[in-house]
Scaffold this active site. Structure first.
Site, PDB file in Angstrom:
ATOM      1  N   SER A 105       0.844  -1.192   0.000  1.00  0.00           N
ATOM      2  CA  SER A 105       0.000   0.000   0.000  1.00  0.00           C
ATOM      3  C   SER A 105       0.889   1.255   0.000  1.00  0.00           C
ATOM      4  CB  SER A 105      -0.951  -0.054   1.198  1.00  0.00           C
ATOM      5  OG  SER A 105      -1.981   0.896   1.075  1.00  0.00           O
ATOM      6  N   HIS A 238      -7.644  -5.835   1.219  1.00  0.00           N
ATOM      7  CA  HIS A 238      -6.517  -4.906   1.112  1.00  0.00           C
ATOM      8  C   HIS A 238      -5.286  -5.377   1.875  1.00  0.00           C
ATOM      9  CE1 HIS A 238      -4.648  -1.107   0.166  1.00  0.00           C
ATOM     10  NE2 HIS A 238      -4.387  -0.877   1.444  1.00  0.00           N
TER      11      HIS A 238
END
Length: 277
Positions: A105, A238
Site C-alpha cells: 500500500s 486490502h
C-alpha cells in the site's frame, strides 16, 4: 543509532545500528536481505507473518517511521521525500548484501522511491515488489482520506479491514495511532510521479477483493521500469499480503526471482512445512 529499520526474526526485534549487530543469539551471517515497508501507519510487526516463512539466512528489515513504535515521540513526516531520505541513508549504512524491496500500500510508494534513490547511489535492489497500490501514473484524487475527521477515518479503516469493527467506538484506544496514519496518507496522497522510473525488475501484487485498489491498473507498474515486469493476483482484501498462507506463496516467488540458485532456499520448504502443521 539508526532507528529507520527494525530487524525482525529469530527472537530478535531491535533497531539496526549502522552495520553493527546488536547483542543477541550467535548465528551465522545472512546471505540476503529483504527490506519491507508496511501500509500507512504500519509498524514493523505488520510483517511478523513473513519471518517464519523466510529462510534463516534472509535478514528481514522492516521500516519504522517517525511517530510509531520506538519512535512514537517523534512527529510523523507528511511528505514522501524526507521519509525516503531517512530510509535511503539507513540502507546505505548497511553491510552490502543482495537484497529485495517489498512495499505494501503506502509502502509501495516508499519502496519505489527508495529503489530510485538506491539506484542513484549505485546499490540497487535485485527486485522491487509493490503491493496493493496503483502505479504513480494514477495520482491520488480528492476527496483525500487524510482530510477526514477522526470518526470518518476510523470508519474508513474498518471498511478496508485495517482495524476491527469492535474498535470503531474506542477512539481512546486507536486515536494515538491516527496521527501516524493520517501523516502517511497525506504523504501518499500528495505524492506525484517522478520524471524517471527504475531499472530493476518490478513484481506487482494485488488482491481480487481489495476495496481500495483498481486491479486493472496494477499492470501499469510496467511503465515504471525498464527491467522485467510480473503481475500476480491473490484472494483476499486490502491486507491480504500479511496472511500467512499468502506470505508463503509470495516469499517463495520472490526468492525464486532474486536468489534462484542459493542452496539455503531449502530452508523455505522446512519453514513452510512447519507453518502448515
Amino acid at each position: 543509532m539508526n532507528g529507520w529499520l527494525m530487524r525482525v526474526g529469530a527472537g530478535l526485534r531491535h533497531p539496526v545500528d549502522g552495520g553493527s549487530r546488536a547483542a543477541g543469539p550467535v548465528r551465522s551471517g545472512p546471505w540476503a536481505r529483504l527490506i519491507a515497508l508496511p501500509h500507512a501507519g504500519g509498524w514493523p510487526s505488520a510483517f511478523r507473518t513473513w519471518r517464519p516463512v523466510l529462510p534463516a539466512g534472509v535478514e528481514l528489515l522492516v521500516a519504522q517511521l517517525p511517530g510509531r513504535g520506538l519512535r512514537a515521540a517523534e512527529p510523523p513526516l507528511r511528505r514522501v521525500a524526507p521519509l525516503v531520505d531517512g530510509l535511503s541513508r539507513a540502507v546505505a549504512e548497511l553491510p552490502p548484501l543482495p537484497y529485495a524491496v517489498v512495499g505494501h500500500s503506502f509502502g509501495s510508494v516508499l519502496g519505489y522511491e527508495l529503489t530510485r534513490a538506491m539506484e542513484r547511489a549505485g546499490r540497487p535492489p535485485r527486485l522491487l515488489t509493490v503491493s496493493a497500490r496503483q502505479p504513480p501514473c494514477f495520482p491520488s484524487e480528492p476527496p483525500f482520506a487524510h482530510r477526514r475527521t477522526d470518526a470518518e477515518l476510523l470508519e474508513h479503516l474498518v471498511e478496508i479491514g485495517g482495524i476491527g469493527p469492535e474498535l470503531l467506538h474506542r477512539g481512546d484506544l486507536v486515536r494515538p495511532a491516527l496521527a501516524a496514519i493520517r501523516a502517511d496518507l497525506e504523504a501518499m496522497e500528495t505524492y506525484r510521479r517522478p520524471p524517471t522510473g527504475v531499472g530493476v525488475p518490478i513484481l506487482s501484487l494485488g488482491a481480487v477483493d481489495d476495496p481500495v485498489v483498481v486491479a486493472d491498473r496494477l499492470h501499469l507498474w510496467s511503465l515504471e521500469t525498464t527491467g522485467a515486469f510480473t503481475r500476480r493476483m491473490f484472494p483476499g482484501g486490502h491486507f491480504y499480503l500479511y496472511e500467512p498462507e499468502t506470505a508463503v506463496t509470495i516469499a517463495n516467488h520472490l526468492l525464486d526471482i532474486c536468489f534462484p540458485h542459493v542452496a539455503e532456499r531449502q530452508e523455505m520448504s522446512h519453514s513452510s512445512a512447519t507453518l502448515s502443521r
